[in-house]
Design an enzyme around this catalytic site. Structure first.
Site, PDB file in Angstrom:
ATOM      1  N   LYS A  71      58.908  29.339  43.943  1.00  0.00           N
ATOM      2  CA  LYS A  71      58.230  28.134  43.453  1.00  0.00           C
ATOM      3  C   LYS A  71      59.130  27.414  42.455  1.00  0.00           C
ATOM      4  O   LYS A  71      59.430  27.938  41.385  1.00  0.00           O
ATOM      5  CB  LYS A  71      56.919  28.476  42.742  1.00  0.00           C
ATOM      6  N   GLY A 113      61.826  31.252  32.714  1.00  0.00           N
ATOM      7  CA  GLY A 113      60.993  30.250  32.067  1.00  0.00           C
ATOM      8  C   GLY A 113      60.766  30.616  30.618  1.00  0.00           C
ATOM      9  O   GLY A 113      61.573  31.326  30.008  1.00  0.00           O
ATOM     10  N   SER A 114      59.649  30.178  30.096  1.00  0.00           N
ATOM     11  CA  SER A 114      59.397  30.380  28.664  1.00  0.00           C
ATOM     12  C   SER A 114      58.985  31.827  28.373  1.00  0.00           C
ATOM     13  O   SER A 114      58.441  32.520  29.236  1.00  0.00           O
ATOM     14  CB  SER A 114      58.308  29.431  28.206  1.00  0.00           C
ATOM     15  N   THR A 115      59.218  32.230  27.144  1.00  0.00           N
ATOM     16  CA  THR A 115      58.833  33.576  26.729  1.00  0.00           C
ATOM     17  C   THR A 115      57.319  33.740  26.802  1.00  0.00           C
ATOM     18  O   THR A 115      56.809  34.795  27.199  1.00  0.00           O
ATOM     19  CB  THR A 115      59.367  33.849  25.303  1.00  0.00           C
ATOM     20  N   GLU A 116      56.611  32.673  26.487  1.00  0.00           N
ATOM     21  CA  GLU A 116      55.143  32.731  26.513  1.00  0.00           C
ATOM     22  C   GLU A 116      54.638  33.080  27.920  1.00  0.00           C
ATOM     23  O   GLU A 116      53.824  33.996  28.093  1.00  0.00           O
ATOM     24  CB  GLU A 116      54.635  31.353  26.081  1.00  0.00           C
ATOM     25  N   GLY A 143      56.443  34.335  30.307  1.00  0.00           N
ATOM     26  CA  GLY A 143      57.014  35.641  30.644  1.00  0.00           C
ATOM     27  C   GLY A 143      56.113  36.782  30.167  1.00  0.00           C
ATOM     28  O   GLY A 143      55.899  37.759  30.887  1.00  0.00           O
ATOM     29  N   GLU A 147      63.830  36.228  32.764  1.00  0.00           N
ATOM     30  CA  GLU A 147      64.891  35.504  32.049  1.00  0.00           C
ATOM     31  C   GLU A 147      64.190  34.451  31.209  1.00  0.00           C
ATOM     32  O   GLU A 147      63.684  33.470  31.759  1.00  0.00           O
ATOM     33  CB  GLU A 147      65.833  34.810  33.041  1.00  0.00           C
ATOM     34  N   CYS A 157      68.456  27.395  28.123  1.00  0.00           N
ATOM     35  CA  CYS A 157      67.901  28.600  27.499  1.00  0.00           C
ATOM     36  C   CYS A 157      68.891  29.219  26.519  1.00  0.00           C
ATOM     37  O   CYS A 157      68.504  29.760  25.495  1.00  0.00           O
ATOM     38  CB  CYS A 157      67.533  29.602  28.567  1.00  0.00           C
ATOM     39  N   GLU A 184      62.195  27.792  19.524  1.00  0.00           N
ATOM     40  CA  GLU A 184      63.077  27.208  20.525  1.00  0.00           C
ATOM     41  C   GLU A 184      62.651  25.754  20.753  1.00  0.00           C
ATOM     42  O   GLU A 184      61.513  25.480  21.122  1.00  0.00           O
ATOM     43  CB  GLU A 184      62.955  27.982  21.843  1.00  0.00           C
TER      44      GLU A 184
HETATM   45  P1  NDP Z   1      57.594  27.604  31.813  1.00  0.00           P
HETATM   46  O1  NDP Z   1      57.552  29.030  31.439  1.00  0.00           O
HETATM   47  O2  NDP Z   1      56.471  26.757  31.384  1.00  0.00           O
HETATM   48  O3  NDP Z   1      57.681  27.437  33.394  1.00  0.00           O
HETATM   49  C1  NDP Z   1      58.587  28.134  34.192  1.00  0.00           C
HETATM   50  C2  NDP Z   1      58.027  28.224  35.600  1.00  0.00           C
HETATM   51  O4  NDP Z   1      56.836  29.015  35.596  1.00  0.00           O
HETATM   52  C3  NDP Z   1      57.617  26.876  36.194  1.00  0.00           C
HETATM   53  O5  NDP Z   1      57.830  26.908  37.587  1.00  0.00           O
HETATM   54  C4  NDP Z   1      56.148  26.827  35.881  1.00  0.00           C
HETATM   55  O6  NDP Z   1      55.418  25.955  36.683  1.00  0.00           O
HETATM   56  C5  NDP Z   1      55.735  28.264  36.113  1.00  0.00           C
HETATM   57  N1  NDP Z   1      54.538  28.686  35.389  1.00  0.00           N
HETATM   58  C6  NDP Z   1      53.916  28.073  34.344  1.00  0.00           C
HETATM   59  N2  NDP Z   1      52.846  28.812  33.953  1.00  0.00           N
HETATM   60  C7  NDP Z   1      52.811  29.901  34.763  1.00  0.00           C
HETATM   61  C8  NDP Z   1      51.977  31.045  34.829  1.00  0.00           C
HETATM   62  N3  NDP Z   1      50.960  31.230  33.995  1.00  0.00           N
HETATM   63  N4  NDP Z   1      52.228  31.981  35.760  1.00  0.00           N
HETATM   64  C9  NDP Z   1      53.287  31.841  36.606  1.00  0.00           C
HETATM   65  N5  NDP Z   1      54.105  30.778  36.581  1.00  0.00           N
HETATM   66  C10 NDP Z   1      53.890  29.830  35.670  1.00  0.00           C
HETATM   67  O7  NDP Z   1      58.987  27.098  31.322  1.00  0.00           O
HETATM   68  P2  NDP Z   1      59.588  25.657  31.504  1.00  0.00           P
HETATM   69  O8  NDP Z   1      59.554  25.239  32.896  1.00  0.00           O
HETATM   70  O9  NDP Z   1      58.927  24.785  30.514  1.00  0.00           O
HETATM   71  O10 NDP Z   1      61.123  25.948  31.151  1.00  0.00           O
HETATM   72  C11 NDP Z   1      61.591  26.024  29.892  1.00  0.00           C
HETATM   73  C12 NDP Z   1      61.724  27.459  29.437  1.00  0.00           C
HETATM   74  O11 NDP Z   1      62.494  28.246  30.335  1.00  0.00           O
HETATM   75  C13 NDP Z   1      62.444  27.555  28.125  1.00  0.00           C
HETATM   76  O12 NDP Z   1      61.751  28.359  27.225  1.00  0.00           O
HETATM   77  C14 NDP Z   1      63.786  28.179  28.469  1.00  0.00           C
HETATM   78  O13 NDP Z   1      64.365  28.863  27.441  1.00  0.00           O
HETATM   79  C15 NDP Z   1      63.453  29.014  29.621  1.00  0.00           C
HETATM   80  N6  NDP Z   1      64.616  29.233  30.482  1.00  0.00           N
HETATM   81  C16 NDP Z   1      65.251  30.437  30.479  1.00  0.00           C
HETATM   82  C17 NDP Z   1      66.373  30.645  31.237  1.00  0.00           C
HETATM   83  C18 NDP Z   1      67.043  31.985  31.261  1.00  0.00           C
HETATM   84  O14 NDP Z   1      67.855  32.218  32.135  1.00  0.00           O
HETATM   85  N7  NDP Z   1      66.756  32.881  30.376  1.00  0.00           N
HETATM   86  C19 NDP Z   1      66.949  29.587  32.060  1.00  0.00           C
HETATM   87  C20 NDP Z   1      66.216  28.380  32.013  1.00  0.00           C
HETATM   88  C21 NDP Z   1      65.083  28.231  31.243  1.00  0.00           C
HETATM   89  P3  NDP Z   1      55.289  24.433  36.212  1.00  0.00           P
HETATM   90  O15 NDP Z   1      56.658  23.868  36.310  1.00  0.00           O
HETATM   91  O16 NDP Z   1      54.401  23.785  37.156  1.00  0.00           O
HETATM   92  O17 NDP Z   1      54.748  24.464  34.819  1.00  0.00           O
END
Ligand code: NDP
Length: 787
Positions: free
Chosen positions: A191, A243-246, A248, A265, A299, A397
Site C-alpha cells: 500500500k 512510516g511514523s513511530t506512532e 509503528g 522503519e 526520516c 521529529e
Molecule cells: P504514517 O505513519 O502516517 O504513514 C505511513 C504509511 O502507513 C502510509 O501508507 C499510511 O497511510 C499508513 N498508515 C497510517 N495509519 C496506519 C495504520 N493505523 N495502520 C497501518 N497503516 C497506516 O507516516 P507518514 O506517511 O506521515 O510518513 C512520515 C513518517 O515516516 C515520518 O515519521 C518518517 O520519519 C517516517 N519514515 C521513516 C523512514 C525510515 O526508513 N525509517 C523512511 C521514510 C519515512 P496514509 O498515507 O493513507 O496515511
C-alpha cells in the site's frame, strides 16, 4: 550593459523547466482514475480520493480507497502466486528483478517527473537520487535471488508480505520493500501512501510489462484504514512498515501474538555533529543536504545540528549566508533546491510545531531575501537557535525544512546530546580527525553513521534504526534476512505444559535454613516484596525457596545492568575468555549442578550440565567471530557494517531444563556484549540461583548478569514495559508471549518469543547465528576516501 554582461553581474538563474507532458499523457491514458492492481489486473475504481500536485494544488488523479474486501482479493491472489513463485529457481526470480531494474531505467524520466508531480520533491532529486537508487535496488536483489540458497541455507520465504510505505520517497520505499521480498520468494501486497500512489501504479504496469507472474506483486491504494486492514489480515505472514513511530507502535500492538514477521522503519531526529577541526565549507554543504534534501521530509534528516562551541558563531554565520542562496520553488525547475511540501496538512503541522517552539523560547531564522510561490505548499528553510534539549523543536521529529542548532564543548558532551533522543536512526560526524570520528561513531545509538558526508544510501548497505526508530534493516545482507526465516520453524510443535506445581504450605516446610537470593549488580539481594516462593520437586515435595521478585527488583536489576555498559565495549577476546572461564568453572562443579537438576526435575542432570558447558564454549568461540563486514558501495566510500549488542536484554527462560534453558539464551547474549536481566524457570529456579557463585568466580563484571526469580509472566510484563530494557526474549506460553510483544511497544524493544512452541534448546541449531542475530543490531558507518 548588454545581456550577457548583465548575467555575469547578477548570476541570476534562468528558468529550467522539465516538461511534464509524458507524465500527464500517462495520467490521461488512465482517465486520471485508478483502481487497484490485483492478480496482474486493474480492478474497476471503487470509492476514490483525490491526489494533487502539492506545488500547484491541481488535481492529478482519483485513487481508489482499498477496502477489506480488496485486501482479501489481494491476499488470495498473493497466496495463490506464492507456491509457484517461491518454487522458481533463484536464477529465474533474479531474471524478473533484473528485467524490472532495466525497465525502471528505461522509463526513468517518466518515473522522475511523475514522482515530482505527485510528491513535490525537486526533479533534480527524483531524477538523480530516487529513481537511480530504485534501479540499483532491483539490480542488487536480482543477484541475491540467485545466491540465496548458498548464503542462507535452510531458509525459506515468509509467504505473503503486507508492505506499507510513506509518502516521502514513494518509489524508493517501494523498491526497498518489494525487491528483497521478491528475491526471497515472497509475494506482496503493497500500500503506497495516500498522498503519493502514482509511481506505485506506474510500477504495476512495469510488472505487467516484464511478465511478472500474476499475483506476485499487488498494489492496493488507500488511506490509514487500508493499512490497518492489511495489518489485521490473518492471511498475511509478514508486515513490513515504513512510516511514523506512532503508527509503528500501533502495528507492533496489532501484530502481537499473531506470529507475523515484523520489520519497522520509523522516524528519527538525527544529530549532525560538527567538530572544531571540520572542513567547515564541506560541513555546511553536507548540512544543506542533510536537512533540506526533500524539504527535510526525510526520516534520517540531520535535523539537530550540534556544533562545537569554539566554531559555533562562525559556522552559524556561514550557514545563514548559505541559506540565503537556496532556491525554493517549482519542483519541476531543474535548478530548484527546495520544492513543495507534500500536502497542506503537513505545512500546517510544521507551522504549529514552530509556533510551539518559538513560544518556548526558540529563535527562528528564515532568510528574508527569498519569496515563496503564491500557490502551493512551500516553506522557507529555517534555522532554530536558543533552544534547550527540552524544546519541542529539539525533541520532536518535525519532518520539514527546519534545523535546530545547539553547541557542545567536549566529545563526551556531543555524544550525550546526540543520544538524548528516543530515536536512533542516523547520525553525521564532521571532523578532519578520523580517529576522533571513529571513536565517536560506535558511541552513537543509531543504525547509520556518516562520517564527513551525509545521506549516503546503497542497496548493499543496510539501513534501519535503533531504539524507537524501529527494528529490522533494509538493504544488504541484513535486509535480505528480514524476508527469510529458518525452514524448521514451520515444524515446531506446541510445548508440553510446564509441570504443575503443588502450592503446598504457604510458609514453606521450614526444613530449610537458607533461601536462595537474587543476584543484582554483583551482589546477592533479598526480594523487595519480602515474600518468598517455595520450589517443589517433581513429586510435589518442597525443596527450597527463592525470592518472589517484583517491579522494584526488576528496576534495580535494570539499573545495575545499565551501569555495566562497559561490557558492550569490552573486547570480544575478553568476553570470550570470561565465557570460557564460566564454562570451566561450571564444569568443575558439574556433579553438584547435575544433582540440583535431578532434585528439581527428577531427571538425571548430567547431560544437561554437559550441554550447558558445551553451549558456553560454543558462544565463547563465537564472541570474536560473529562480526561485521565492509561494503563497497558505488561511490568513493566504504561502509563498515558493525555488529553491536542490543544493550540491556531481558531473558525469561523456559520452564523446562532449569540450567540449559537459561544458559542457551544467556550465552549468546553475553558473547555479543549485552547486559542481562535473567528470570530463570519459575518452576525450577535453583540451578540458576546456584550459578551466581560460578559467575562470581569467573570474572564476569558486576551488573553484567542479574538474576531475578519469581513468576515468569509477572516479571516478563515488567521487563516488557521497562524503557531501560532494549530487548526481551521470552520462552513460554502463547498468551504471555502476546502480552510481551504488545507491552514492548512502549519503547519498541526487540522481542523474541516462543509463542507456546517447543524450541528444543539442546539442539545444535541454537549454537549459532539464530540467537546471535537476535542479540545484535547492525550499524553501518560510512567513511569516504580520496584526497
Ligand atoms: P504514517 O505513519 O502516517 O504513514 C505511513 C504509511 O502507513 C502510509 O501508507 C499510511 O497511510 C499508513 N498508515 C497510517 N495509519 C496506519 C495504520 N493505523 N495502520 C497501518 N497503516 C497506516 O507516516 P507518514 O506517511 O506521515 O510518513 C512520515 C513518517 O515516516 C515520518 O515519521 C518518517 O520519519 C517516517 N519514515 C521513516 C523512514 C525510515 O526508513 N525509517 C523512511 C521514510 C519515512 P496514509 O498515507 O493513507 O496515511
Amino acid at each position: 550593459m548588454n545581456k550577457i554582461a548583465q548575467i555575469f553581474e547578477t548570476l541570476e538563474y534562468g528558468p529550467a523547466p522539465e516538461a511534464a507532458d509524458q507524465a500527464i499523457a500517462w495520467l490521461d491514458h488512465h482517465n486520471r482514475t485508478f483502481g487497484h492492481f490485483i492478480d496482474g489486473e486493474w480492478t474497476a475504481p471503487g470509492t476514490t480520493f483525490t491526489t494533487e500536485n502539492p506545488a500547484t494544488g491541481e488535481k492529478l488523479a482519483d485513487i481508489t480507497e482499498g477496502t477489506p474486501a480488496d485486501i482479501d482479493l489481494a491476499v488470495n491472489a498473493a497466496r495463490a502466486a506464492f507456491g509457484p513463485w517461491s518454487a522458481l529457481s533463484g536464477y529465474e526470480r533474479g531474471k524478473y528483478l533484473y528485467a524490472i531494474a532495466r525497465a525502471v531505467q528505461k522509463h526513468s524520466r517518466l518515473f522522475s517527473v511523475l514522482e515530482t508531480l505527485d510528491n513535490g520533491k525537486p526533479i533534480r532529486e527524483s531524477r538523480d537520487i530516487d529513481i537511480p537508487l530504485v534501479a540499483r535496488h532491483f539490480y542488487h536483489h536480482a543477484g541475491w535471488a540467485q545466491h540465496l540458497h548458498r548464503e542462507f541455507p535452510e531458509h525459506v520465504p515468509y509467504g505473503v508480505c503486507g508492505q506499507i510505505i510513506p509518502w516521502n520517497f514513494p518509489l524508493l520505499m517501494l523498491a526497498w520493500k518489494i525487491a528483497p521480498a521478491l528475491a526471497a520468494g515472497n509475494t506482496v501486497i503493497l500500500k503506497p501512501a495516500e498522498f503519493t500512489s502514482l509511481t506505485a501504479l506506474l510500477f504495476a504496469e512495469i510488472c505487467q510489462r516484464v511478465g511478472l507472474p500474476k499475483g506476485v506483486v499487488n498494489i492496493v491504494t488507500g488511506q490509514g484504514e487500508t493499512g490497518q486492514a492489511i495489518v489485521a489480515h490473518p492471511g498475511i505472514d509478514k508486515i513490513a512498515f515504513t512510516g511514523s513511530t506512532e503508527v509503528g507502535k500501533a502495528i507492533r500492538m496489532a501484530t502481537a501474538g499473531t506470529g507475523k514477521g515484523l520489520s519497522l522503519e520509523l522516524g528519527g531526529k538525527s544529530p549532525y555533529i560538527v567538530f572544531e577541526d571540520a572542513d567547515i565549507d564541506s560541513a555546511i554543504e553536507g548540512l544543506v543536504d542533510a536537512i533540506w534534501f526533500n524539504q527535510g521530509q526525510v526520516c534520517c534528516a540531520g535535523s539537530r545540528l550540534l556544533v562545537q562551541e569554539s566554531i559555533e558563531e562562525r559556522f552559524v554565520t556561514k550557514l545563514k549566508k548559505r541559506m540565503e542562496t537556496l532556491r525554493v520553488g517549482d519542483p519541476l525547475d531543474k535548478s530548484v533546491d527546495i520544492g513543495a511540501m507534500v500536502a497542506p496538512v503537513q505545512v500546517e503541522r510544521i507551522r504549529e510545531l514552530m509556533a510551539r517552539g518559538a513560544a518556548e523560547g526558540a529563535v527562528i531564522y528564515e532568510p528574508d531575501n527569498m519569496t515563496l510561490p503564491d500557490a502551493g505548499c512551500f516553506l522557507k528553510p529555517a534555522l532554530v537557535t536558543n533552544v534547550s534539549p527540552a524544546n519541542t523543536l529539539v525533541a520532536e521529529e518535525i519532518f520539514g525544512p527546519v534545523l535546530v542548532a545547539m553547541s557542545f564543548r567536549t566529545p563526551e558532551e556531543a555524544v550525550a546530546l546526540a543520544n538524548n533522543t528516543k530515536y536512533g536512526l542516523a547520525a553525521t560526524i564532521w571532523s578532519e580527525n578520523i580517529n576522533l570520528a571513529l571513536d565517536i561513531a560506535p558511541n552513537i545509538k543509531a543504525g547509520v553513521v556518516w562520517i564527513n558526508g551525509t545521506n549516503n544510501f546503497d542497496a548493499a548497505v543496510g539501513f534501519g534504526g535503533y531504539k524507537e526508530s524501529g527494528f529490522g534493516r533494509e538493504g544488504g545482507r541484513e535486509g535480505m534476512s528480514a524476508y527469510l526465516k529458518p525452514k524448521w520453524e514451520k515444524d515446531l510443535q506446541a510445548a508440553p505444559p510446564p509441570r504443575s506445581v503443588t502450592p503446598g504450605d504457604i510458609l514453606g516446610s521450614g526444613k530449610l535454613d537458607q533461601t536462595a537470593k537474587m543476584y543484582i549488580g554483583g551482589k546477592q539481594a533479598r526480594p523487595d516484596s519480602g515474600y518468598n516462593r517455595p520450589v517443589f520437586d517433581n513429586t510435589g515435595l518442597e525443596i527450597g525457596e527463592v525470592g518472589d521478585g517484583n517491579r522494584k527488583d526488576i528496576r534495580n536489576a535494570v539499573e545495575a545492568a545499565r551501569a555495566a555498559l562497559g561490557w558492550s565495549t569490552t573486547s570480544a577476546h575478553s568476553r570470550a575468555q570470561i565465557l570460557y572461564f564460566l564454562a570451566e568453572n561450571l564444569d568443575y562443579r558439574r556433579n553438584e549442578f547435575a544433582a540440583r537438576i535431578k532434585a528439581q526435575t527428577g531427571e538425571d542432570g548430567a547431560d544437561e550440565v554437559a550441554l550447558a558447558v558445551e553451549r558456553l564454549f560454543a558462544f565463547a568461540g563465537w564472541a570474536d567471530k560473529y562480526d561485521g563486514a565492509v561494503h563497497n558501495p558505488p561511490l568513493r566510500a566504504i561502509a563498515a557494517a558493525m555488529v553491536e549488542p542490543l544493550g540491556v536484554l531481558g531473558i525469561v527462560a523456559p520452564p523446562s531444563r532449569p540450567l540449559l534453558g537459561s544458559i542457551a539464551l544467556l550465552a549468546p547474549a553475553l558473547a555479543m556484549g549485552n547486559m542481562v536481566v535473567l528470570v530463570p524457570s519459575a518452576q525450577s529456579p535453583l540451578s540458576i540461583t546456584d550459578l551466581y557463585q560460578v559467575i562470581e568466580t569467573s570474572d564476569v563484571p558486576s551488573g553484567v548478569v542479574n538474576i531475578v526469580t519469581g513468576s515468569s509472566a509477572t516479571l516478563a510484563k515488567t521487563l516488557a514495559e521497562h524503557d531501560g530494557v532494549d530487548g526481551l526474549w521470552f520462552a513460554g506460553d502463547a498468551q504471555t508471549s502476546a502480552m510481551v510483544e504488545k507491552a514492548s511497544a512502549g519503547n519498541l524493544k526487540q522481542t523474541w518469543t516462543s509463542r507456546g512452541l517447543y524450541y528444543d534448546l539442546a539442539d545444535r541449531r541454537f549454537e549459532g547465528d539464530y540467537f546471535l542475530g537476535k542479540a545484535t543490531q547492525v550499524k553501518n558507518v560510512w567513511i569516504p576516501y580520496g584526497a
